[in-house]
Structures are given as C-alpha cells and as structure tokens.
Design a protein around this motif. Structure first.
Motif, PDB file in Angstrom:
ATOM      1  N   LYS A   1     -12.231   3.783  -7.391  1.00 49.25           N
ATOM      2  CA  LYS A   1     -13.026   4.339  -8.492  1.00 49.25           C
ATOM      3  C   LYS A   1     -14.015   5.366  -7.959  1.00 49.25           C
ATOM      4  O   LYS A   1     -15.218   5.112  -7.889  1.00 49.25           O
ATOM      5  CB  LYS A   1     -13.766   3.211  -9.215  1.00 49.25           C
TER       6      LYS A   1
ATOM      7  N   GLY B   1     -10.797  -1.204 -14.737  1.00 49.50           N
ATOM      8  CA  GLY B   1     -11.320  -2.077 -15.794  1.00 49.50           C
ATOM      9  C   GLY B   1     -12.469  -2.896 -15.235  1.00 49.50           C
ATOM     10  O   GLY B   1     -12.883  -2.711 -14.092  1.00 49.50           O
ATOM     11  N   PRO B   2     -12.994  -3.825 -16.042  1.00 51.35           N
ATOM     12  CA  PRO B   2     -14.121  -4.652 -15.588  1.00 51.35           C
ATOM     13  C   PRO B   2     -13.625  -5.712 -14.621  1.00 51.35           C
ATOM     14  O   PRO B   2     -13.319  -6.831 -15.015  1.00 51.35           O
ATOM     15  CB  PRO B   2     -14.649  -5.265 -16.891  1.00 51.35           C
ATOM     16  N   ASN B   3     -13.553  -5.365 -13.339  1.00 53.59           N
ATOM     17  CA  ASN B   3     -12.850  -6.199 -12.362  1.00 53.59           C
ATOM     18  C   ASN B   3     -13.678  -6.403 -11.095  1.00 53.59           C
ATOM     19  O   ASN B   3     -13.361  -5.840 -10.029  1.00 53.59           O
ATOM     20  CB  ASN B   3     -11.506  -5.546 -11.967  1.00 53.59           C
ATOM     21  N   LEU B   4     -14.726  -7.178 -11.170  1.00 54.25           N
ATOM     22  CA  LEU B   4     -15.485  -7.506  -9.952  1.00 54.25           C
ATOM     23  C   LEU B   4     -14.569  -8.304  -9.028  1.00 54.25           C
ATOM     24  O   LEU B   4     -14.014  -9.338  -9.434  1.00 54.25           O
ATOM     25  CB  LEU B   4     -16.715  -8.338 -10.319  1.00 54.25           C
TER      26      LEU B   4
ATOM     27  N   LYS C   1     -18.829   5.230 -14.361  1.00 54.67           N
ATOM     28  CA  LYS C   1     -19.743   4.107 -14.659  1.00 54.67           C
ATOM     29  C   LYS C   1     -20.568   3.672 -13.462  1.00 54.67           C
ATOM     30  O   LYS C   1     -21.643   3.074 -13.610  1.00 54.67           O
ATOM     31  CB  LYS C   1     -18.983   2.930 -15.272  1.00 54.67           C
ATOM     32  N   ASN C   2     -20.093   3.966 -12.247  1.00 52.13           N
ATOM     33  CA  ASN C   2     -20.823   3.532 -11.047  1.00 52.13           C
ATOM     34  C   ASN C   2     -22.226   4.133 -10.981  1.00 52.13           C
ATOM     35  O   ASN C   2     -23.172   3.502 -10.507  1.00 52.13           O
ATOM     36  CB  ASN C   2     -20.040   3.923  -9.790  1.00 52.13           C
TER      37      ASN C   2
ATOM     38  N   ASP D   1     -15.878  -1.685 -18.425  1.00 45.79           N
ATOM     39  CA  ASP D   1     -16.318  -1.608 -17.027  1.00 45.79           C
ATOM     40  C   ASP D   1     -17.798  -1.224 -16.929  1.00 45.79           C
ATOM     41  O   ASP D   1     -18.520  -1.673 -16.029  1.00 45.79           O
ATOM     42  CB  ASP D   1     -15.445  -0.582 -16.279  1.00 45.79           C
TER      43      ASP D   1
ATOM     44  N   VAL E   1     -19.863  -4.492 -17.444  1.00 42.90           N
ATOM     45  CA  VAL E   1     -19.903  -5.443 -16.323  1.00 42.90           C
ATOM     46  C   VAL E   1     -20.674  -4.856 -15.145  1.00 42.90           C
ATOM     47  O   VAL E   1     -21.469  -5.543 -14.489  1.00 42.90           O
ATOM     48  CB  VAL E   1     -18.479  -5.890 -15.910  1.00 42.90           C
ATOM     49  N   THR E   2     -20.474  -3.576 -14.877  1.00 47.29           N
ATOM     50  CA  THR E   2     -21.099  -3.014 -13.673  1.00 47.29           C
ATOM     51  C   THR E   2     -22.601  -2.824 -13.881  1.00 47.29           C
ATOM     52  O   THR E   2     -23.384  -2.947 -12.933  1.00 47.29           O
ATOM     53  CB  THR E   2     -20.395  -1.697 -13.265  1.00 47.29           C
TER      54      THR E   2
ATOM     55  N   LYS F   1     -23.461  -8.804  -9.008  1.00 45.77           N
ATOM     56  CA  LYS F   1     -22.325  -8.799  -8.067  1.00 45.77           C
ATOM     57  C   LYS F   1     -21.815  -7.385  -7.830  1.00 45.77           C
ATOM     58  O   LYS F   1     -21.067  -7.150  -6.892  1.00 45.77           O
ATOM     59  CB  LYS F   1     -21.170  -9.640  -8.621  1.00 45.77           C
ATOM     60  N   SER F   2     -22.167  -6.442  -8.698  1.00 49.42           N
ATOM     61  CA  SER F   2     -21.722  -5.048  -8.509  1.00 49.42           C
ATOM     62  C   SER F   2     -22.506  -4.413  -7.368  1.00 49.42           C
ATOM     63  O   SER F   2     -23.740  -4.508  -7.312  1.00 49.42           O
ATOM     64  CB  SER F   2     -21.944  -4.254  -9.806  1.00 49.42           C
ATOM     65  N   ARG F   3     -21.785  -3.741  -6.454  1.00 51.16           N
ATOM     66  CA  ARG F   3     -22.461  -3.122  -5.313  1.00 51.16           C
ATOM     67  C   ARG F   3     -23.310  -1.929  -5.760  1.00 51.16           C
ATOM     68  O   ARG F   3     -24.350  -1.643  -5.195  1.00 51.16           O
ATOM     69  CB  ARG F   3     -21.457  -2.693  -4.236  1.00 51.16           C
ATOM     70  N   ASN F   4     -22.832  -1.204  -6.786  1.00 50.80           N
ATOM     71  CA  ASN F   4     -23.624  -0.066  -7.268  1.00 50.80           C
ATOM     72  C   ASN F   4     -24.933  -0.544  -7.894  1.00 50.80           C
ATOM     73  O   ASN F   4     -25.994   0.029  -7.668  1.00 50.80           O
ATOM     74  CB  ASN F   4     -22.789   0.750  -8.256  1.00 50.80           C
TER      75      ASN F   4
ATOM     76  N   VAL G   1     -18.776  -0.471   0.147  1.00 55.54           N
ATOM     77  CA  VAL G   1     -18.664   0.794  -0.566  1.00 55.54           C
ATOM     78  C   VAL G   1     -19.433   0.747  -1.885  1.00 55.54           C
ATOM     79  O   VAL G   1     -19.237  -0.168  -2.685  1.00 55.54           O
ATOM     80  CB  VAL G   1     -17.171   1.094  -0.880  1.00 55.54           C
TER      81      VAL G   1
HETATM   82  O1  LIG Z   1     -19.074  -3.497  -7.023  1.00 58.46           O
HETATM   83  P1  LIG Z   1     -18.927  -2.166  -7.721  1.00 58.46           P
HETATM   84  O2  LIG Z   1     -20.211  -1.627  -8.210  1.00 58.46           O
HETATM   85  O3  LIG Z   1     -18.129  -1.211  -6.878  1.00 58.46           O
HETATM   86  O4  LIG Z   1     -18.056  -2.428  -9.030  1.00 58.46           O
HETATM   87  C1  LIG Z   1     -16.887  -3.159  -8.909  1.00 58.46           C
HETATM   88  C2  LIG Z   1     -15.924  -2.861 -10.038  1.00 58.46           C
HETATM   89  O5  LIG Z   1     -15.682  -1.498 -10.169  1.00 58.46           O
HETATM   90  C3  LIG Z   1     -16.341  -3.469 -11.346  1.00 58.46           C
HETATM   91  O6  LIG Z   1     -15.325  -3.260 -12.288  1.00 58.46           O
END
Ligand SMILES: O=P(O)(O)OC[C@H](O)CO
Ligand SMILES: NC(=O)c1ccc[n+]([C@@H]2O[C@H](COP(=O)([O-])OP(=O)(O)OC[C@H]3O[C@@H](n4cnc5c(N)ncnc54)[C@H](O)[C@@H]3O)[C@@H](O)[C@H]2O)c1
Length: 341
Positions: A108, A136-139, A191-192, A244, A247-248, A253-256, A279
């Motif tokens: 992404k 998609g919304p996929n952690l 979205k990031n 997405d 969730v982000t 849990k999202s790195r961004n 990343v």
């Molecule tokens: O951990 P991030 O911020 O890279 O987000 C993870 C995925 O893209 C969520 O869908």
C-alpha cells in the motif's frame, strides 16, 4: 480446490507472513520468499516469525525460501508483500520470468520518484504478466489471529480475481472482487497519511468529535484526489476506501497510527520511525501526495497541514488555526449545490 503448483508470497514481513499462513491453511503449498537467510532459517526451525509476528505459529505448509529466481520459476501465482521502496528493485532483475504469471500486489504505497502505484510498476516491469491488487481493512496481526476479516481483490482480469478468491477465501477471511484496480489500490495507499494524523490526534487527547471529523474529511480529500486522477469515487465507499480508512485511523495496531501517536507525544519524525522499526508507508506517501496535489491543483488541507508540521517547520497550533478558520465549504463534493442561493 488445492492448487497443483506452490503459491509464492514475496516478503518476510508481517503481512506476507499472515497471507502465507492463510494460503497454507486453505491447503496450498506456499513458498515465502525473504531476503534474509537467517530469518528464513529461524522460521524453518522455530515455525515463528518473531521480528514481525511474534507468537503466531507458521503453518507447516509455508516454506521460507531465499532463492527468488527458483521461487518465480516454480510458482505461477505470486502475492507481493514488499515495502513500496523495494518492490521495483527486487522484481525488475527477474522481469523475464514474469510473463504470463499472476502477480497480486499487497503493498500500500506510492513510488517516490514516479508517483506510480505498485501494480503500475509491475505492469511496467512485466507487461505480459496478469496483474491485480489486494487491499482492505487488513491489520496483519488480526488476519493472523483469525479475526473475521474482509478484503478486496481488484483487477480488470476477472479470472485472476476468481483465482485469488478461490485460494484465499476461508472461514475467517472473506475476499470481495472489484474491477477498479486503480481505485482500490489508491485507497490503500492514501489512507496511511490520515492514520498518522489520527494517531497524533489521539496522543494529543482530542475528542471523539475531532476523530470523526478527521476520518470523514479524510475520506472527502481522498475521494477528491482520486476523482482528479480518474478513479471511480464509489470505490471509496467500499472496504478498500472507507473500510481501510476506519481501521487504520482507529487502531493502535496500525504502524502509521503509531507513528502519528509518537509524533503527538513529541518525538521527532526520525525517532518515531526508528521506534516503530517496521514499514509505515504513510510517511513517504505524504511527501509525494503533497507535491502531486499541488501539481494537479486538488485541495487537500489535511495533507498540506501534516506536511507543514513535519517538513515545513509549522507548529500544530498554527496548522489547526489555519484548518479551522479556512473558508467554509460544502459537506459532500459530489452532491449538486445548485439548490443553494
Ligand atoms: O499498519 P499499517 O498502518 O501499515 O496498516 C496496515 C493495513 O494497511 C491496515 O489495513
Ligand atoms: N502489516 C499490515 O498490517 C499490512 C496489511 C496490509 C498491507 N500491508 C502492506 O504490505 C507491505 C509490506 O508490509 P509489512 O507489514 O509486511 O512490512 P513489515 O515492516 O512487517 O516487513 C517488511 C519486510 O520487507 C522486507 N524488506 C525490506 N526491504 C526489502 C528489500 N529491499 N528486499 C527484500 N525484502 C525487503 C523486510 O526484511 C521485511 O521482511 C506494505 O506496503 C504495507 O502497507 C501491510
């Protein structure tokens, strides 16, 4: 039905590992390519990827490998889960092996120098390959822990979408299809940036109204930009758009989001990225998106505001003042306002 040939997953990080496990759980034999032989050996011995998905057991049918040439030769379907900064340099030297193969990008991000999305790079490297994206919304951790999850496979190639659905669809992972590859991929990349802003807002103790405003105005901005670039705005109402984004922008849990949270705690961008150690595509996307929005004349105040804080020496308070006092606008861009006097 189980595939005759192994399926490749390129990338030894958290999402590659989560997707490799899903494929293996569905009965397929999987080659997970990674560049680091020590990491491959550790996974082979301990059946765990401790740096990226600690505590998740790797399925016996996932074979960690380091020979990319052999992997691409042996597999006709590959999922590409490399950081956007690495995808071209990893695959370009093997372009001759990719003709006729199915390549599905899970990445992404946007290439810094060209503003190309990953499937556009794949297309450029391997014009004879069949190309799709999954977004998609996929952690990754939730996918690996079997939280009920949905995603989108997108391609103009309907048979590719059906094949990806067949190999990945399972008890906890539902795969929807779309023919809007560009829109689905753009949603995942854009979205990031907003997740960084959302993480910052939470660290700064902002309220629920603020979070909701951020997500909704982020969607407006993303969609405005996407339409300018020729994408279908309706795609942004789906899993790869608003799904997405939600969730982000809401999950620690999202790195961004984590990068944004660290910034909100007062860390420099460099320290926030170092502390993460994984990343966070949004940082690079912010730089290229700000420049592109300016070039094509699309109004993206949240992108411009975050860029001003991180790269132009503006303070958060200056940016908030600018955003809140900006000229009032209409709510939804694509509704006619001709009824207004
Ligand atoms: O951990 P991030 O911020 O890279 O987000 C993870 C995925 O893209 C969520 O869908
Ligand atoms: N983690 C998630 O929840 C998630 C979910 C969906 C999509 N994605 C996307 O997947 C992509 C990969 O993310 P991730 O979470 O797996 O990353 P990660 O940070 O967990 O791991 C990155 C992996 O890429 C490898 N790598 C880095 N540079 C490389 C190079 N030059 N050559 C070969 N390998 C290299 C690293 O060694 C590591 O194994 C990103 O674009 C991300 O946006 C991630």
């Amino acid at each position: 039905m189980t595939e005759q040939r192994p399926i490749a997953v390129l990338g030894g990080g958290s999402f590659g590992t989560a997707v490799a496990n899903l494929l293996a759980e569905n009965g397929h034999s999987v080659r997970q390519w990674m560049r680091d032989p020590e990491q491959a050996e550790a996974i082979r011995v301990h059946r765990e990827n401790p740096r990226y998905l600690k505590g998740i057991k790797i399925h016996p049918a996932v074979e960690p490998v380091t020979d990319l040439l052999a992997t691409l030769n042996d597999c006709d379907l590959s999922f590409v889960a490399l950081p956007s900064s690495a995808l071209r340099s990893v695959l370009a030297p093997h372009a001759d092996l990719l003709a006729g193969k199915l390549l599905v990008s899970l990445t992404k991000g946007i290439e810094a120098q060209t503003f190309k999305l990953m499937s556009e790079i794949l297309e450029e490297i391997a014009p004879q390959a069949r190309i799709g994206v999954l977004s998609g919304p996929n952690l990754a951790r939730e996918v690996a822990e079997h939280a009920l999850t949905a995603t989108v496979v997108a391609s103009e190639d309907e048979a590719l979408c059906e094949r990806v659905q067949a190999v990945l669809h399972g008890r906890t992972f539902r795969v929807y299809a779309s023919n809007d590859r560009f829109g689905v991929e753009l949603g995942g990349a854009l979205k990031n940036v907003y997740a960084i802003i959302a993480g910052m807002a939470v660290a700064l103790g902002m309220g629920e109204n603020t979070k909701s405003m951020l997500i909704t105005r982020a969607l407006a901005e993303m969609t405005r930009f996407a339409v300018n670039q020729g994408a279908n705005p309706m795609t942004f109402l789906g899993l790869a758009g608003v799904g997405d984004l939600i969730v982000t922008c809401s999950s620690p849990k999202s790195r961004n989001y984590q990068v944004g949270f660290a910034l909100g705690q007062g860390l420099s961008l460099e320290d926030a990225v170092t502390r993460l150690g994984e990343v966070a595509e949004g940082v690079n996307t912010l730089k290229v998106l700000k420049a592109k929005a300016q070039e094509v004349g699309v109004y993206m105040p949240l992108v411009a505001g975050l860029h001003a804080i991180l790269f132009e020496g503006r303070t958060l308070n200056q940016v908030i003042e600018l955003l809140m006092r900006a000229e009032p606008k209409t709510d939804v861009d694509f509704i006619s306002t001709s009824g207004f006097n």
